[in-house]
Design a protein around this motif. Structure first.
Motif, PDB file in Angstrom:
ATOM      1  N   MET A   1       0.843  -1.191   0.000  1.00 26.18           N
ATOM      2  CA  MET A   1       0.000   0.000   0.000  1.00 26.18           C
ATOM      3  C   MET A   1       0.884   1.249   0.000  1.00 26.18           C
ATOM      4  SD  MET A   1      -2.965   0.761   2.754  1.00 26.18           S
ATOM      5  CE  MET A   1      -3.774   2.308   2.801  1.00 26.18           C
ATOM      6  N   ALA A   2       0.601   2.157  -0.893  1.00 25.68           N
ATOM      7  CA  ALA A   2       1.440   3.349  -1.059  1.00 25.68           C
ATOM      8  C   ALA A   2       1.353   4.286   0.142  1.00 25.68           C
ATOM      9  CB  ALA A   2       1.038   4.089  -2.325  1.00 25.68           C
ATOM     10  N   ASP A   3       0.230   4.228   0.866  1.00 24.96           N
ATOM     11  CA  ASP A   3       0.006   5.145   1.984  1.00 24.96           C
ATOM     12  C   ASP A   3       0.519   4.569   3.305  1.00 24.96           C
ATOM     13  OD1 ASP A   3      -0.988   7.372   3.364  1.00 24.96           O
ATOM     14  OD2 ASP A   3      -2.916   6.417   3.727  1.00 24.96           O
ATOM     15  N   GLU A   4       1.571   3.743   3.246  1.00 24.43           N
ATOM     16  CA  GLU A   4       2.128   3.184   4.469  1.00 24.43           C
ATOM     17  C   GLU A   4       3.619   3.486   4.566  1.00 24.43           C
ATOM     18  OE1 GLU A   4       1.418  -0.948   5.040  1.00 24.43           O
ATOM     19  OE2 GLU A   4      -0.735  -0.687   5.289  1.00 24.43           O
ATOM     20  N   HIS A   5       4.019   3.855   5.748  1.00 23.53           N
ATOM     21  CA  HIS A   5       5.425   4.190   6.018  1.00 23.53           C
ATOM     22  C   HIS A   5       5.827   3.432   7.282  1.00 23.53           C
ATOM     23  CE1 HIS A   5       4.889   7.535   3.162  1.00 23.53           C
ATOM     24  NE2 HIS A   5       3.697   7.644   3.730  1.00 23.53           N
ATOM     25  N   LYS A   6       6.971   2.766   7.224  1.00 23.10           N
ATOM     26  CA  LYS A   6       7.408   1.962   8.362  1.00 23.10           C
ATOM     27  C   LYS A   6       8.506   2.689   9.142  1.00 23.10           C
ATOM     28  CE  LYS A   6       8.547  -2.773   9.517  1.00 23.10           C
ATOM     29  NZ  LYS A   6       7.915  -2.651  10.801  1.00 23.10           N
ATOM     30  N   PRO A   7       8.269   2.926  10.439  1.00 28.64           N
ATOM     31  CA  PRO A   7       9.301   3.571  11.257  1.00 28.64           C
ATOM     32  C   PRO A   7      10.519   2.657  11.431  1.00 28.64           C
ATOM     33  CG  PRO A   7       7.344   3.060  12.580  1.00 28.64           C
ATOM     34  CD  PRO A   7       7.054   2.638  11.190  1.00 28.64           C
ATOM     35  N   THR A   8      11.657   3.266  11.693  1.00 27.55           N
ATOM     36  CA  THR A   8      12.902   2.507  11.870  1.00 27.55           C
ATOM     37  C   THR A   8      13.018   1.963  13.292  1.00 27.55           C
ATOM     38  OG1 THR A   8      14.206   4.404  12.617  1.00 27.55           O
ATOM     39  CG2 THR A   8      14.039   4.061  10.215  1.00 27.55           C
ATOM     40  N   LYS A   9      13.922   1.014  13.469  1.00 25.91           N
ATOM     41  CA  LYS A   9      14.165   0.449  14.803  1.00 25.91           C
ATOM     42  C   LYS A   9      14.697   1.519  15.762  1.00 25.91           C
ATOM     43  CE  LYS A   9      14.939  -4.465  13.702  1.00 25.91           C
ATOM     44  NZ  LYS A   9      13.913  -4.480  12.700  1.00 25.91           N
ATOM     45  N   LYS A  10      15.517   2.425  15.270  1.00 25.66           N
ATOM     46  CA  LYS A  10      16.062   3.494  16.118  1.00 25.66           C
ATOM     47  C   LYS A  10      14.943   4.428  16.568  1.00 25.66           C
ATOM     48  CE  LYS A  10      19.188   6.031  18.116  1.00 25.66           C
ATOM     49  NZ  LYS A  10      19.566   5.714  19.476  1.00 25.66           N
ATOM     50  N   MET A  11      14.003   4.732  15.666  1.00 28.50           N
ATOM     51  CA  MET A  11      12.841   5.543  16.056  1.00 28.50           C
ATOM     52  C   MET A  11      12.054   4.835  17.153  1.00 28.50           C
ATOM     53  SD  MET A  11      11.440   6.679  12.313  1.00 28.50           S
ATOM     54  CE  MET A  11       9.821   7.171  12.883  1.00 28.50           C
ATOM     55  N   ALA A  12      11.858   3.521  16.993  1.00 25.81           N
ATOM     56  CA  ALA A  12      11.114   2.739  17.985  1.00 25.81           C
ATOM     57  C   ALA A  12      11.831   2.757  19.330  1.00 25.81           C
ATOM     58  CB  ALA A  12      10.923   1.305  17.492  1.00 25.81           C
ATOM     59  N   ALA A  13      13.155   2.624  19.305  1.00 26.61           N
ATOM     60  CA  ALA A  13      13.935   2.654  20.549  1.00 26.61           C
ATOM     61  C   ALA A  13      13.807   4.025  21.223  1.00 26.61           C
ATOM     62  CB  ALA A  13      15.401   2.328  20.264  1.00 26.61           C
ATOM     63  N   ASN A  14      13.841   5.093  20.435  1.00 26.17           N
ATOM     64  CA  ASN A  14      13.685   6.440  20.991  1.00 26.17           C
ATOM     65  C   ASN A  14      12.301   6.613  21.611  1.00 26.17           C
ATOM     66  OD1 ASN A  14      16.244   7.302  20.247  1.00 26.17           O
ATOM     67  ND2 ASN A  14      15.571   8.214  18.336  1.00 26.17           N
ATOM     68  N   ALA A  15      11.274   6.137  20.912  1.00 26.70           N
ATOM     69  CA  ALA A  15       9.901   6.259  21.420  1.00 26.70           C
ATOM     70  C   ALA A  15       9.752   5.501  22.739  1.00 26.70           C
ATOM     71  CB  ALA A  15       8.911   5.750  20.375  1.00 26.70           C
ATOM     72  N   GLU A  16      10.307   4.297  22.801  1.00 26.82           N
ATOM     73  CA  GLU A  16      10.241   3.506  24.031  1.00 26.82           C
ATOM     74  C   GLU A  16      10.980   4.205  25.171  1.00 26.82           C
ATOM     75  OE1 GLU A  16      11.642  -0.386  22.927  1.00 26.82           O
ATOM     76  OE2 GLU A  16       9.867  -0.749  21.686  1.00 26.82           O
TER      77      GLU A  16
END
Length: 106
Positions: A1-16
């Protein structure tokens, strides 16, 4: 799907990290920021609207880095702005949102 963007592992670590600091210090971020952090930590996917929202957040909040209350980047006495920034994916989230926003156009 063109309207999907996957966050990176580093972004996930920062969010956590942002969620943990928010719990520990009871400051930083809004309910919207907490929801975004959980979305990023879960690995997305993120819509075009999510990307635009993130891009706008980072544009509005880069001034938070200049805070004098507490410290930017200090895990022992973090500023509310630093915690909020992490909730949105941190510097990596900002860079990612800029790249994704360029792909979306309009």
């Amino acid at each position: 799907m063109a309207d999907e963007h996957k966050p990176t592992k580093k972004m996930a670590a920062n969010a956590e990290k942002g969620l943990k600091l928010r719990d520990k210090f009871d400051r930083g971020g809004t309910e919207v920021g907490v929801k975004r952090a959980k979305q990023i930590a879960d690995g997305g996917p993120m819509s075009d609207a999510d990307v635009k929202s993130m891009h706008s957040y980072f544009a509005r909040h880069k001034v938070d880095k200049d805070t004098k209350a507490h410290s930017w980047g200090d895990d022992n006495d973090p500023s509310a702005g630093y915690i909020a920034w992490l909730l949105w994916g941190g510097d990596e989230g900002r860079d990612w949102a800029e790249r994704q926003r360029e792909k979306i156009g309009d």
